[in-house]
Design a protein around this motif. Structure first.
Motif, short mmCIF file in Angstrom:
data_model
loop_
_atom_site.label_atom_id
_atom_site.label_comp_id
_atom_site.label_asym_id
_atom_site.label_seq_id
_atom_site.Cartn_x
_atom_site.Cartn_y
_atom_site.Cartn_z
N ARG A 135 49.97 40.31 35.46
CA ARG A 135 50.30 39.27 36.43
C ARG A 135 49.05 38.68 37.06
O ARG A 135 48.09 39.39 37.34
N THR A 136 49.08 37.37 37.29
CA THR A 136 47.97 36.72 37.99
C THR A 136 48.52 36.01 39.22
O THR A 136 49.71 35.79 39.33
N ASP A 137 47.60 35.61 40.13
CA ASP A 137 48.07 34.88 41.31
C ASP A 137 48.24 33.39 41.01
O ASP A 137 48.61 32.61 41.89
N GLY A 138 47.94 32.98 39.79
CA GLY A 138 48.24 31.61 39.36
C GLY A 138 47.28 30.54 39.83
O GLY A 138 47.45 29.37 39.49
N THR A 139 46.23 30.89 40.59
CA THR A 139 45.27 29.87 41.04
C THR A 139 44.70 29.14 39.83
O THR A 139 44.11 29.78 38.96
N PRO A 140 44.86 27.81 39.77
CA PRO A 140 44.36 27.11 38.59
C PRO A 140 42.84 27.25 38.49
O PRO A 140 42.14 27.13 39.48
N GLY A 141 42.37 27.52 37.31
CA GLY A 141 40.93 27.59 37.07
C GLY A 141 40.30 28.94 37.34
O GLY A 141 39.40 29.35 36.62
N ASP A 142 40.74 29.64 38.36
CA ASP A 142 40.10 30.90 38.69
C ASP A 142 41.10 31.92 39.21
O ASP A 142 41.01 32.38 40.35
N PRO A 143 42.10 32.26 38.41
CA PRO A 143 43.11 33.18 38.93
C PRO A 143 42.61 34.61 39.00
O PRO A 143 41.70 35.01 38.27
N ARG A 144 43.19 35.33 39.94
CA ARG A 144 42.92 36.74 40.10
C ARG A 144 44.03 37.51 39.41
O ARG A 144 45.19 37.09 39.44
N ILE A 145 43.70 38.62 38.78
CA ILE A 145 44.75 39.46 38.20
C ILE A 145 45.30 40.34 39.32
O ILE A 145 44.53 40.94 40.07
N LEU A 146 46.62 40.38 39.45
CA LEU A 146 47.24 41.21 40.48
C LEU A 146 47.40 42.61 39.90
O LEU A 146 48.35 42.90 39.16
N LEU A 147 46.43 43.47 40.22
CA LEU A 147 46.33 44.76 39.53
C LEU A 147 47.53 45.66 39.82
O LEU A 147 48.16 46.17 38.89
N PHE A 191 41.97 37.10 28.16
CA PHE A 191 41.90 35.72 28.65
C PHE A 191 43.18 35.16 29.25
O PHE A 191 43.19 34.05 29.72
N LEU A 192 44.29 35.91 29.23
CA LEU A 192 45.51 35.28 29.74
C LEU A 192 46.40 36.27 30.48
O LEU A 192 46.32 37.48 30.29
N GLY A 193 47.23 35.70 31.32
CA GLY A 193 48.19 36.49 32.07
C GLY A 193 49.34 35.58 32.48
O GLY A 193 49.40 34.42 32.07
N ARG A 194 50.22 36.11 33.31
CA ARG A 194 51.41 35.36 33.70
C ARG A 194 51.46 35.26 35.22
O ARG A 194 51.29 36.27 35.91
N ALA A 195 51.68 34.05 35.72
CA ALA A 195 51.81 33.88 37.16
C ALA A 195 53.21 34.30 37.59
O ALA A 195 54.08 34.51 36.76
#
Ligand code: ASP
Ligand code: MG
Length: 443
Positions: free
Chosen positions: A145-157, A183-187
């Motif tokens: 999971r990521t926080d979805g910030t475009p361009g620079d998302p953080r992975i929600l560990l 390189f990828l995750g899901r918001a």
């Protein structure tokens, strides 16, 4: 010697260059030769992300897209059926791009992720052909999971940990090697998000965090980490050991071998992160909690960047002025790379492409009497990194000061803004004084 000890469970990430047609057979051998529990993470194969990025540039021509699809097919031979599915999906999304006529953030992210999806499908196929049970795993489906910030998302560990474990543990139990897309995750809303250039490093440490594993290896084609980019500084030295803090500064200030967020999961869990070369096993860098026995001295060059000089009456002591300035910039979509201040002068550094926009956004601060705004001026940031760095001030090159447009420092970094066209020269001079001369035996 007694029985060899099983190595600790390790996440091993292969970068795009390590998966080029020339290097890929070695990457496969490298993985097959390992003992113990392993999860592999892969980047897109060499050049693939660049090609996909080029497809996102208008004009969106059918010929160009068809050519790219053909290249993707050639670069990922013998794809299993699931992999063939990605090619069809990419074809559909490129068609959508031509219909919509605009690379929306959502469509761009989706298209970029096919590089890693194809790579994982292809790599798992290679391993299977060599008799190793392996399975491609897509990180978004896995639940990274990521926080979805475009361009620079953080992975929600923490939010990712349970589903990552649920997805990977059964495979590992059955002796199947998971090959996970970097390189990828899901918001949260289900959209796929990419992690920024070089983001697979970050995927690797994040997956290790989720699994509770303490070892990560980042496998590059040729060099491990060096005291400077060897293409710019021929005398650059291998670095064998550095701390998380130092590695993070290096990545933040422009060393391209590491994604800036890579060390966040590693620090949180006190992991050992090894950066190693596939070509030359002697090239290894260990990143761990503390600094190495030898003090690190390394240099980075970031640029060209844009420098803006804002003089505000009342200066930096004026309550909230820094917040107002940085908020105005971030609300307008501009990221501040770094900021120096004296009493009334704020010196703001932003990415080159954002210079003119930053100027427009800052214009409103010049309505105050006595306020002025200059720039954007092209600059380069040369940064020296290493714990205790400020004790080296006396070693700075003699001719340097007149070139320096601004500087910021902490106990482990000294970052100098210099005119854009002098960046490489300053980088080399600093490297000579801080790295090469330091090693010369005292006369
Ligand atoms: N494929 C992506 C890139 O080229 C991510 C990565 O390589 O880590 O930036
Ligand atoms: Mg890469």
């Amino acid at each position: 010697m007694g029985a060899t000890v099983e190595p600790l469970p390790t996440v091993v990430k292969y970068g795009g260059a390590a998966l080029s047609p020339e290097m890929a057979p070695r990457a496969v051998e490298d993985l097959l030769g390992r003992k113990g529990l392993v999860v592999a993470v892969v980047s897109a194969r060499a050049g693939v992300t660049d090609q996909l990025l080029a497809c996102l540039e208008p004009p969106f021509r059918t010929v160009r897209h068809v050519e790219t699809l053909e290249e993707m097919r050639l670069k990922h031979p013998d794809l299993p059926a699931s992999g063939q599915g990605y090619l069809l999906a990419l074809e559909r999304d490129l068609k959508r791009l031509r219909t919509v006529g605009r690379a929306t953030p959502e469509l761009s992210d989706r298209i970029l992720t096919y590089g890693e999806r194809l790579s994982a499908g292809w790599f798992a196929g290679e391993l299977q052909r060599r008799g190793r049970a392996a399975q491609a795993v897509e990180a978004d489906r896995l639940g990274l999971r990521t926080d979805g910030t475009p361009g620079d998302p953080r992975i929600l560990l923490s939010a990712s940990a349970a589903s990552v474990r649920r997805g990977l543990t059964p495979l590992l139990r059955r002796g199947v090697l998971p090959v996970v897309t970097g390189f990828l995750g899901r918001a949260g809303d289900g959209r796929v998000t990419t992690l920024g250039r070089g983001g697979s490093d970050y995927s690797a440490t994040a997956l290790a965090y989720c699994l509770g594993w303490a070892r990560v290896e980042l496998v590059k084609q040729s060099v491990g980490l060096r005291s400077a980019d060897p293409r710019l500084v021929p005398g650059a030295r291998p670095v064998s050991r550095l701390s998380f803090d130092e590695a993070e500064e290096l990545a933040q200030f422009g060393a391209k071998v590491l994604h800036p967020r890579t060390m966040e999961p590693a620090r949180a869990r006190g992991m050992e992160v090894t950066i190693r070369s596939l070509e030359d096993p002697t090239q290894r860098t260990l990143v761990g909690p503390g600094p190495g026995p030898e003090p690190l001295r390394a240099l980075t060059l970031l640029g060209p960047v844009s420098l803006l000089l804002l003089r505000v009456p009342g200066g930096r002591q004026r309550r909230g002025v820094l917040a107002e300035v940085t908020l105005a910039l971030s609300a307008g979509g501009v990221t501040v790379a770094t900021l120096y201040t004296s009493s009334a002068l704020l010196c703001i550094v932003v990415e080159s492409a954002q210079g003119p926009r930053a100027f427009r956004l800052l214009k409103r601060f010049t309505q105050d009497e006595g306020a002025t705004l200059e720039g954007p001026r092209p600059a380069a940031l040369v940064t020296a990194i290493g714990e205790g760095l400020l004790s080296d001030l006396g070693r700075l090159p003699v001719g340097l000061p007149p070139l320096v447009l601004g500087a910021s420092a902490t106990s482990r970094t000294l970052s100098l803004a210099v005119p854009a066209d002098r960046g490489v020269e300053v980088l080399r001079a600093l490297h000579q004084n801080l790295v090469e001369r330091r090693e010369a035996p005292a006369g």
